[in-house]
Design a protein around this motif. Sequence first.
Motif, PDB file in Angstrom:
ATOM      1  N   GLN A   1     -89.948  87.855  15.209  1.00 29.24           N
ATOM      2  CA  GLN A   1     -91.102  88.182  14.263  1.00 29.24           C
ATOM      3  C   GLN A   1     -90.723  89.443  13.379  1.00 29.24           C
ATOM      4  O   GLN A   1     -90.823  89.396  12.122  1.00 29.24           O
ATOM      5  N   ALA A   2     -90.227  90.619  14.067  1.00 25.97           N
ATOM      6  CA  ALA A   2     -89.869  91.646  13.360  1.00 25.97           C
ATOM      7  C   ALA A   2     -88.684  91.638  12.506  1.00 25.97           C
ATOM      8  O   ALA A   2     -88.847  91.969  11.036  1.00 25.97           O
ATOM      9  N   LEU A   3     -87.646  90.890  12.806  1.00 25.74           N
ATOM     10  CA  LEU A   3     -86.699  90.492  11.858  1.00 25.74           C
ATOM     11  C   LEU A   3     -86.884  89.877  10.829  1.00 25.74           C
ATOM     12  O   LEU A   3     -86.527  89.957   9.676  1.00 25.74           O
ATOM     13  N   ASN A   4     -87.661  88.509  10.977  1.00 29.33           N
ATOM     14  CA  ASN A   4     -88.038  87.787  10.051  1.00 29.33           C
ATOM     15  C   ASN A   4     -89.214  88.531   8.862  1.00 29.33           C
ATOM     16  O   ASN A   4     -88.846  88.503   7.759  1.00 29.33           O
TER      17      ASN A   4
ATOM     18  N   CYS B   1     -78.721  94.375  13.498  1.00 28.15           N
ATOM     19  CA  CYS B   1     -79.887  94.191  14.288  1.00 28.15           C
ATOM     20  C   CYS B   1     -79.285  93.134  15.242  1.00 28.15           C
ATOM     21  O   CYS B   1     -80.355  92.735  16.277  1.00 28.15           O
ATOM     22  N   LEU B   2     -78.214  92.668  15.296  1.00 26.49           N
ATOM     23  CA  LEU B   2     -77.640  91.818  16.136  1.00 26.49           C
ATOM     24  C   LEU B   2     -77.640  92.133  17.490  1.00 26.49           C
ATOM     25  O   LEU B   2     -77.890  91.283  18.434  1.00 26.49           O
ATOM     26  N   LEU B   3     -77.628  93.599  17.899  1.00 22.19           N
ATOM     27  CA  LEU B   3     -77.715  93.967  19.139  1.00 22.19           C
ATOM     28  C   LEU B   3     -79.019  94.709  19.378  1.00 22.19           C
ATOM     29  O   LEU B   3     -79.007  95.312  20.628  1.00 22.19           O
ATOM     30  N   ILE B   4     -79.772  94.660  18.506  1.00 15.14           N
ATOM     31  CA  ILE B   4     -80.877  95.570  18.630  1.00 15.14           C
ATOM     32  C   ILE B   4     -82.168  94.614  19.444  1.00 15.14           C
ATOM     33  O   ILE B   4     -82.482  93.518  18.974  1.00 15.14           O
ATOM     34  N   LEU B   5     -82.611  94.952  20.525  1.00 10.63           N
ATOM     35  CA  LEU B   5     -83.632  94.025  21.191  1.00 10.63           C
ATOM     36  C   LEU B   5     -85.041  94.552  20.829  1.00 10.63           C
ATOM     37  O   LEU B   5     -86.254  93.809  20.898  1.00 10.63           O
ATOM     38  N   ASP B   6     -85.292  95.994  20.366  1.00 14.63           N
ATOM     39  CA  ASP B   6     -86.393  96.724  20.402  1.00 14.63           C
ATOM     40  C   ASP B   6     -87.073  96.122  19.129  1.00 14.63           C
ATOM     41  O   ASP B   6     -86.526  96.660  18.209  1.00 14.63           O
ATOM     42  N   PRO B   7     -88.470  95.453  18.995  1.00 15.06           N
ATOM     43  CA  PRO B   7     -88.978  94.959  17.540  1.00 15.06           C
ATOM     44  C   PRO B   7     -89.142  96.445  16.577  1.00 15.06           C
ATOM     45  O   PRO B   7     -88.938  96.421  15.466  1.00 15.06           O
TER      46      PRO B   7
ATOM     47  N   GLU C   1     -87.574  99.718  12.119  1.00  9.69           N
ATOM     48  CA  GLU C   1     -86.920 100.974  11.630  1.00  9.69           C
ATOM     49  C   GLU C   1     -85.827 100.777  10.558  1.00  9.69           C
ATOM     50  O   GLU C   1     -85.452 101.405   9.589  1.00  9.69           O
ATOM     51  N   ALA C   2     -84.862  99.727  11.071  1.00  9.18           N
ATOM     52  CA  ALA C   2     -83.631  99.558  10.330  1.00  9.18           C
ATOM     53  C   ALA C   2     -84.181  98.990   9.001  1.00  9.18           C
ATOM     54  O   ALA C   2     -83.356  99.064   8.023  1.00  9.18           O
ATOM     55  N   GLY C   3     -84.955  98.268   8.898  1.00  6.80           N
ATOM     56  CA  GLY C   3     -85.350  97.519   7.610  1.00  6.80           C
ATOM     57  C   GLY C   3     -86.061  98.400   6.704  1.00  6.80           C
ATOM     58  O   GLY C   3     -85.681  98.502   5.404  1.00  6.80           O
ATOM     59  N   ASN C   4     -86.577  99.329   7.329  1.00  2.12           N
ATOM     60  CA  ASN C   4     -87.439 100.627   6.700  1.00  2.12           C
ATOM     61  C   ASN C   4     -86.335 101.412   5.931  1.00  2.12           C
ATOM     62  O   ASN C   4     -86.247 101.925   4.715  1.00  2.12           O
ATOM     63  N   GLU C   5     -85.296 101.726   6.699  1.00  2.00           N
ATOM     64  CA  GLU C   5     -84.052 102.532   6.224  1.00  2.00           C
ATOM     65  C   GLU C   5     -83.335 101.663   5.242  1.00  2.00           C
ATOM     66  O   GLU C   5     -82.924 102.296   4.049  1.00  2.00           O
ATOM     67  N   ILE C   6     -83.120 100.351   5.238  1.00  2.00           N
ATOM     68  CA  ILE C   6     -82.586  99.573   4.276  1.00  2.00           C
ATOM     69  C   ILE C   6     -83.273  99.776   2.859  1.00  2.00           C
ATOM     70  O   ILE C   6     -82.645  99.632   1.925  1.00  2.00           O
ATOM     71  N   LEU C   7     -84.435  99.335   3.008  1.00  2.00           N
ATOM     72  CA  LEU C   7     -85.379  99.503   1.926  1.00  2.00           C
ATOM     73  C   LEU C   7     -85.569 100.735   1.317  1.00  2.00           C
ATOM     74  O   LEU C   7     -85.290 100.573  -0.009  1.00  2.00           O
TER      75      LEU C   7
END
Length: 268
Positions: free
Chosen positions: A52-55, A83-89, A94-100
Amino acid sequence: MLKLNWQKEQRVSAELQCDSAAQAILYGNEAFALQHAVVAALDVPPLCLRVQALNQQAIFLMSNEHAALDEKLYAVGVLLSKCLLILDPEKIQEAGNEILALMHNGMLTESFAALPTIDTYLLTALRQLAQVNLDVQLDPLTGMTLVMKLSELALLSDAQLLALLHEMHEDELVQDFMQQQATLWRNYLLWHAYHGVFPGTTSVAWETSFLALCQRVFGIKVLISMLLVEQCVLDEATIAQLFAAWERQPLPLLQQENALLIGLSLLK
């Protein structure tokens, strides 16, 4: 119509493969507006919080109004690689926010511009496209032009194919179309994100899902570009028909291995 149910969420989406639905999906400004309602939780498993988080982060990147189509897909590719190895939503968010943030300050544009071009995969995708027999009912002139241009792809040398790709990329009509059809491209990406819960419910398929989406985008861009270069008139109904037919067309993956890299290479 596809309906997906989880314990606290339901998604209902029309099939882009349908000509009439395609026009509503691609050109509706509110086609992906969320509907909120208080209802009893369904007796089904919840959507995986990681998925859900990645989507959701992919949807945020695809919805960015200030980025071009290819840069949006590049941003999604970067997100997946992180995010391939990130399990924590929360870490995925945080990764998505950084890329944005990188998209907003222009740094991602610079990174995308520096992405090397890999002609091998572009050529393979064009050769694959040359074998396509689209199930689409266009006006006689546009239909004949499309058939002739696809046949031409099968006859050109590698050098000629790359030259044709460059010519289409630089064509003013093509550039204008890409810039003026922001809603169309945004909705196309969002349909894939919602309809298939992109990039999928299992991380094993995330990279190949990305490649499949990049192949779809690459192919429809080439189809439209070939028609525009030949001065064909493409109204909303015609474009919707092309997209619907393209979604009905089976499209094998170019390659299973290095799928993320190959997908990125199709964006240049």
